[in-house]
Design a protein around this motif. Structure first.
Motif, short mmCIF file in Angstrom:
data_model
loop_
_atom_site.label_atom_id
_atom_site.label_comp_id
_atom_site.label_asym_id
_atom_site.label_seq_id
_atom_site.Cartn_x
_atom_site.Cartn_y
_atom_site.Cartn_z
N TYR A 13 -31.04 -29.91 -1.95
CA TYR A 13 -31.31 -29.50 -0.56
C TYR A 13 -30.05 -29.65 0.30
CZ TYR A 13 -33.52 -29.41 4.06
OH TYR A 13 -33.86 -29.10 5.36
N ARG A 14 -29.37 -30.77 0.15
CA ARG A 14 -28.16 -31.04 0.95
C ARG A 14 -27.05 -30.06 0.60
NH1 ARG A 14 -25.78 -36.88 0.18
NH2 ARG A 14 -25.43 -35.96 -1.88
N PHE A 15 -26.90 -29.75 -0.69
CA PHE A 15 -25.88 -28.80 -1.11
C PHE A 15 -26.13 -27.41 -0.52
CE2 PHE A 15 -24.39 -25.49 -4.01
CZ PHE A 15 -23.04 -25.82 -4.14
N GLU A 16 -27.39 -26.97 -0.57
CA GLU A 16 -27.74 -25.66 -0.04
C GLU A 16 -27.59 -25.60 1.48
OE1 GLU A 16 -28.78 -22.59 -1.61
OE2 GLU A 16 -27.60 -23.75 -3.04
N MET A 17 -27.96 -26.68 2.16
CA MET A 17 -27.82 -26.72 3.61
C MET A 17 -26.35 -26.77 4.02
SD MET A 17 -30.76 -26.29 4.81
CE MET A 17 -30.33 -26.50 6.53
N ALA A 18 -25.52 -27.44 3.20
CA ALA A 18 -24.08 -27.47 3.48
C ALA A 18 -23.50 -26.07 3.37
CB ALA A 18 -23.38 -28.42 2.51
N ALA A 77 -33.54 -13.62 1.20
CA ALA A 77 -32.09 -13.61 0.98
C ALA A 77 -31.56 -15.00 0.68
CB ALA A 77 -31.39 -13.03 2.19
N ASN A 78 -31.96 -16.00 1.46
CA ASN A 78 -31.44 -17.35 1.29
C ASN A 78 -31.81 -17.93 -0.07
OD1 ASN A 78 -30.36 -17.36 3.88
ND2 ASN A 78 -32.23 -18.18 4.79
N ALA A 79 -33.08 -17.78 -0.45
CA ALA A 79 -33.54 -18.37 -1.72
C ALA A 79 -32.98 -17.62 -2.92
CB ALA A 79 -35.07 -18.36 -1.76
N SER A 80 -32.92 -16.29 -2.84
CA SER A 80 -32.44 -15.52 -3.99
C SER A 80 -30.95 -15.79 -4.25
CB SER A 80 -32.68 -14.02 -3.77
OG SER A 80 -31.98 -13.54 -2.63
N ILE A 81 -30.16 -15.83 -3.19
CA ILE A 81 -28.72 -16.11 -3.36
C ILE A 81 -28.51 -17.55 -3.84
CG2 ILE A 81 -26.54 -16.38 -2.12
CD1 ILE A 81 -27.40 -14.04 -0.35
N TYR A 109 -34.42 -25.96 -3.67
CA TYR A 109 -33.92 -24.64 -3.29
C TYR A 109 -34.81 -23.95 -2.25
CZ TYR A 109 -30.17 -24.45 -6.74
OH TYR A 109 -29.01 -24.69 -7.44
N VAL A 110 -36.11 -23.97 -2.50
CA VAL A 110 -37.05 -23.31 -1.58
C VAL A 110 -37.09 -24.04 -0.24
CG1 VAL A 110 -39.49 -22.80 -1.18
CG2 VAL A 110 -38.47 -22.29 -3.39
N GLY A 111 -37.03 -25.37 -0.28
CA GLY A 111 -37.04 -26.13 0.96
C GLY A 111 -35.86 -25.82 1.85
N ALA A 112 -34.67 -25.70 1.25
CA ALA A 112 -33.47 -25.37 2.04
C ALA A 112 -33.56 -23.96 2.61
CB ALA A 112 -32.23 -25.51 1.16
N ALA A 113 -34.00 -23.00 1.80
CA ALA A 113 -34.11 -21.61 2.27
C ALA A 113 -35.14 -21.51 3.39
CB ALA A 113 -34.50 -20.69 1.11
#
Length: 256
Positions: A13-18, A77-81, A109-113
């Protein structure tokens, strides 16, 4: 029985949000400018001819549709990428071999998107208040629809990211299916305004139920019954869950 690996979920989650924060300015400015343009074009050109729809000011009527349009496209878009890049770079194998379950991987992944989509939805809502008078008759329902839609379509985007073999395929479903269905799903008009048989045909558009339910949360009325809106959203959520379970059980486009 082992517990949930919260550290693993938080790391993803942190990586995706970064990654999102690196384009934060663009992420904020784009929806603000787009929303402003929609109000200038649709509110000015069409609003001058349509005073209200079902006792709701046309400018205010646009708000739920604009938010839903952004939610669907941004969530996908966010989740697929997010999941496609590990496949593209080969780091997906490190994730699959790490001490983290499929459920925890999906939640990260879904939580961040979904988080980014919800934030953008709230930004559009705040921007809309600068142009038109807003009322939200059912704020709890509005937030529930906001979160449920973001999570559901982030899961759908996750599936697309796994399915896609190239960057071109990432845009096929949003560009050729989701966006047209949203424009034809009552985002900028009520399907009650359509003549038959087009009104009946519109009822086969699944996005109609999402927009109608979200609009009900604002104004207490929608094109279809709120129970149908909730029912469709629940069915689509269950379908996405089932597909994700099948993907991890079979290793579809993950282990090859």
């Amino acid at each position: 029985m082992t517990g949930i690996n919260f550290h693993g979920i938080w790391a993803i989650y942190r990586f995706e949000m970064a990654r999102t924060l690196r384009t934060l300015w663009q992420s904020i400015v784009t929806p603000v400018i787009t929303t402003s343009l929609y109000f200038i074009v649709f509110g000015g050109a069409i609003g001058s001819r349509i005073d209200s729809i079902g006792s709701v000011n046309y400018g205010s009527f646009l708000v739920p549709g604009l938010i839903m349009l952004s939610l669907l496209t941004q969530s996908i878009a966010n989740a697929s990428i997010g999941i496609y890049f590990p496949k593209f770079t080969g780091t997906i194998f490190e994730l699959l071999s790490a001490p983290i379950s499929a459920l925890e991987l999906v939640v990260g992944y879904v939580g961040a998107a979904a988080t980014k989509s919800i934030v953008i939805g709230l930004i559009i809502l705040a921007t809309s208040a600068l142009f038109v008078p807003l009322r939200i008759d059912h704020p709890a329902a509005m937030l529930a629809f906001l979160v449920l839609t973001s999570v559901t379509f982030s899961m759908f985007g996750f599936i697309i990211g796994i399915w896609a073999k190239g960057f071109e395929q990432l845009n096929i479903v949003p560009a050729l299916l989701v966006t047209p269905l949203t424009f034809l799903g009552g985002a900028f008009y009520s399907i009650d305004m359509l003549p038959q048989p087009w009104r009946t045909v519109s009822l086969f558009n699944p996005v109609v139920y999402l927009i109608s339910g979200f609009r009900w949360a604002f104004f207490g009325k929608g094109d279809v019954d709120i129970a149908w809106s909730l029912g469709f959203t629940g069915v689509f959520l269950a379908l996405c869950l089932g597909l994700i379970v099948a993907i991890f059980r079979t290793g579809y486009r993950l282990k090859s």
